[in-house]
Enzyme design. Structure first.
Site, mmCIF file in Angstrom:
data_model
loop_
_atom_site.group_PDB
_atom_site.id
_atom_site.type_symbol
_atom_site.label_atom_id
_atom_site.label_comp_id
_atom_site.label_asym_id
_atom_site.label_seq_id
_atom_site.Cartn_x
_atom_site.Cartn_y
_atom_site.Cartn_z
ATOM 1 N N HIS A 92 0.848 -1.206 0.000
ATOM 2 C CA HIS A 92 0.000 0.000 0.000
ATOM 3 C C HIS A 92 0.883 1.256 0.000
ATOM 4 C CE1 HIS A 92 -3.232 2.737 1.519
ATOM 5 N NE2 HIS A 92 -2.209 3.298 2.147
ATOM 6 N N GLU A 93 1.909 1.252 0.859
ATOM 7 C CA GLU A 93 2.810 2.413 0.931
ATOM 8 C C GLU A 93 3.585 2.596 -0.370
ATOM 9 O OE1 GLU A 93 2.664 4.594 3.215
ATOM 10 O OE2 GLU A 93 1.407 3.478 4.607
ATOM 11 N N HIS A 98 1.622 4.429 -2.829
ATOM 12 C CA HIS A 98 1.653 5.893 -2.706
ATOM 13 C C HIS A 98 2.834 6.483 -3.483
ATOM 14 C CE1 HIS A 98 -1.632 6.598 -0.052
ATOM 15 N NE2 HIS A 98 -1.141 5.913 0.962
ATOM 16 N N GLU A 102 -5.763 7.161 -0.901
ATOM 17 C CA GLU A 102 -5.763 5.938 -0.094
ATOM 18 C C GLU A 102 -6.423 4.790 -0.860
ATOM 19 O OE1 GLU A 102 -4.095 5.346 2.640
ATOM 20 O OE2 GLU A 102 -3.400 7.410 2.517
HETATM 21 ZN ZN LIG Z 1 -1.998 5.241 2.744
#
Ligand SMILES: [Zn+2]
Length: 431
Positions: A293-294, A297, A371
């Site tokens: 997930h990071e 980003h 997100e």
């Molecule tokens: Zn996040």
């Protein structure tokens, strides 16, 4: 919100015809508006709790721990309402009794140097807030967090944290004041551009060296040892073409049982730190999905974009600050005979608040969208189910609010509520 925004514009356009009393009243209206707005939102959010456990989380909660989550939120809410009520009353009293002007005269009497004058002014305000905040912070850590089983801090760590925090704040505040005053005196009119450049540079540097300079003051970072987890992380980062070299474990358990992870740095200075509490409670697959997930980003350029937006916001702030500091009448309204740097900052912080609120809401909208995108990235490149599981566990462990009020989410949430994220992860993606 609209009304106070219009008021702000009104202030900037009509300053020459406004009297200092009218400006003071505008400050008071803005402070009351901010307080009421926050209080109403908190109240709506509290009322929104429902008694039934959402379907997705039935396996994770029994009714007892669900009730515990609800009570935890209520107790924290009460404490923060009390704290904001006190700071609201204090601010109102300072405005009404022209306290900022008196404090400014007092600070100016100490020295010829404007840096010393402004440093004393802000130090007194900071120290006052700091001392006033200690009982709240103590009660929050040793009574509420303790009662719900989160607290791992002992009194020694608590006191050391406070002292370190005070010292670091002093260094940062004096550093920023000196830089700003140096720029203002060197460039006089049009200084905002240089102030903007200076502050942006500091922000970028802080971001790059956060993990190397700031974190070690409070926590110990140890490289993640070789083993299954490291192998899996390295395999994943090789697959998506992302260098994850600096993987650290941070001793979060020293203070709280709550789990977390953070990324820091730009370009080759990227660092990931996983809290030991996170590693303890999650499977390797869940941990890699959180990292995925990071990585999402970074790959989707969210990190770069949010930094650019923050820099733009800084520019707007510096520009408005220069406007604000050029009107002596604003200083008179706060009880000071002439405008100076620190009175300008105080006035600016009131006038900017509605603009800041609107910018904050826009940034949260963008952040929530990002997100979802990062979740989607983790799902496509790794494992959506593992991420769902990790998110559920994180939410249950931190007793997070499962039914936040939509308006509260709209204004304050930088992350979408858990249920929305789970729904998005469950959706079939067209391949
Ligand atoms: Zn996040």
């Amino acid at each position: 919100m609209k009304i106070s925004f219009i008021l702000t514009i009104f202030v900037f356009l009509n300053l020459c015809v406004l009297s200092s009393e009218i400006i003071l009243n505008i400050f008071i209206v803005l402070v009351i508006f901010n307080f009421l707005f926050t209080t109403v939102l908190e109240h709506l959010n509290d009322k929104n709790w429902k008694d039934e456990i959402p379907n997705d989380l039935k396996d994770f909660y029994d009714s007892k721990s669900y009730l515990k989550a609800k009570n935890y939120k209520i107790e924290r809410g009460r404490l923060s309402s009390l704290s904001s009520l006190i700071s609201f009353m204090f601010t109102l009293a300072m405005l009404y009794f022209l306290g900022f002007g008196l404090l400014s005269d007092f600070s100016v009497s100490f020295s010829e140097s404007v840096i010393v004058q402004s440093s004393i002014f802000f130090f007194i305000i900071y120290l006052f807030n700091f001392i006033l905040g200690i009982p709240f912070s103590y009660y929050s850590t040793f009574v509420i967090e303790e009662k719900y089983g989160f607290n791992k801090t002992d009194l020694k760590t608590f006191i050391l944290d406070k002292i370190k925090g005070l010292l670091i704040s002093c260094i940062i505040i004096i550093g920023l004041i000196s830089l700003a005053l140096f720029i203002i005196e060197s460039f006089s009119s049009g200084f905002w551009l240089w102030l903007w450049l200076g502050l942006s540079l500091i922000m970028i540097l802080l971001n790059m060296f956060y993990a190397d300079l700031i974190v070690p003051i409070f926590n110990k970072l140890t490289p993640l040892e070789n083993g299954d987890l490291r192998t899996k992380i390295e395999a994943y980062s090789k697959k998506v073409g992302y260098s994850l070299k600096n993987i650290f474990v941070i001793d979060g358990s020293k203070r709280s049982s709550k789990a977390n992870a953070f990324f820091s740095g730009l370009g080759p200075r990227k660092t990931i730190a996983l809290y030991d509490t996170l590693i303890e409670k999650h499977s390797d697959e869940e941990l890699v999905s959180v990292l995925a997930h990071e990585v999402g980003h970074y790959k989707k350029k969210h990190v770069l974009l949010s930094m650019l937006i923050t820099i733009c916001q800084l520019g707007i702030m510096c520009y408005l600050f220069e406007m604000c500091i050029s009107f002596d009448i604003i200083a008179n309204s706060l009880g000071s005979s002439s405008m100076n740097f620190h009175i300008g900052i105080i006035a600016f912080s009131f006038l900017y608040s509605p603009v800041g609120l609107i910018i904050g809401i826009l940034m949260n909208i963008l952040s929530r969208k990002n997100e979802f995108e990062a979740d989607e990235y983790a799902k496509l490149t790794y494992d959506g189910n593992a991420l769902s599981l990790a998110l559920k566990k994180l939410s249950v462990d931190s007793l997070s609010n499962l039914y936040p009020h939509p308006l509260y989410v709209f204004v304050h949430y930088s992350h979408p509520p858990l249920i929305k994220r789970l729904n998005a992860l469950n959706k079939k993606t067209p391949q």
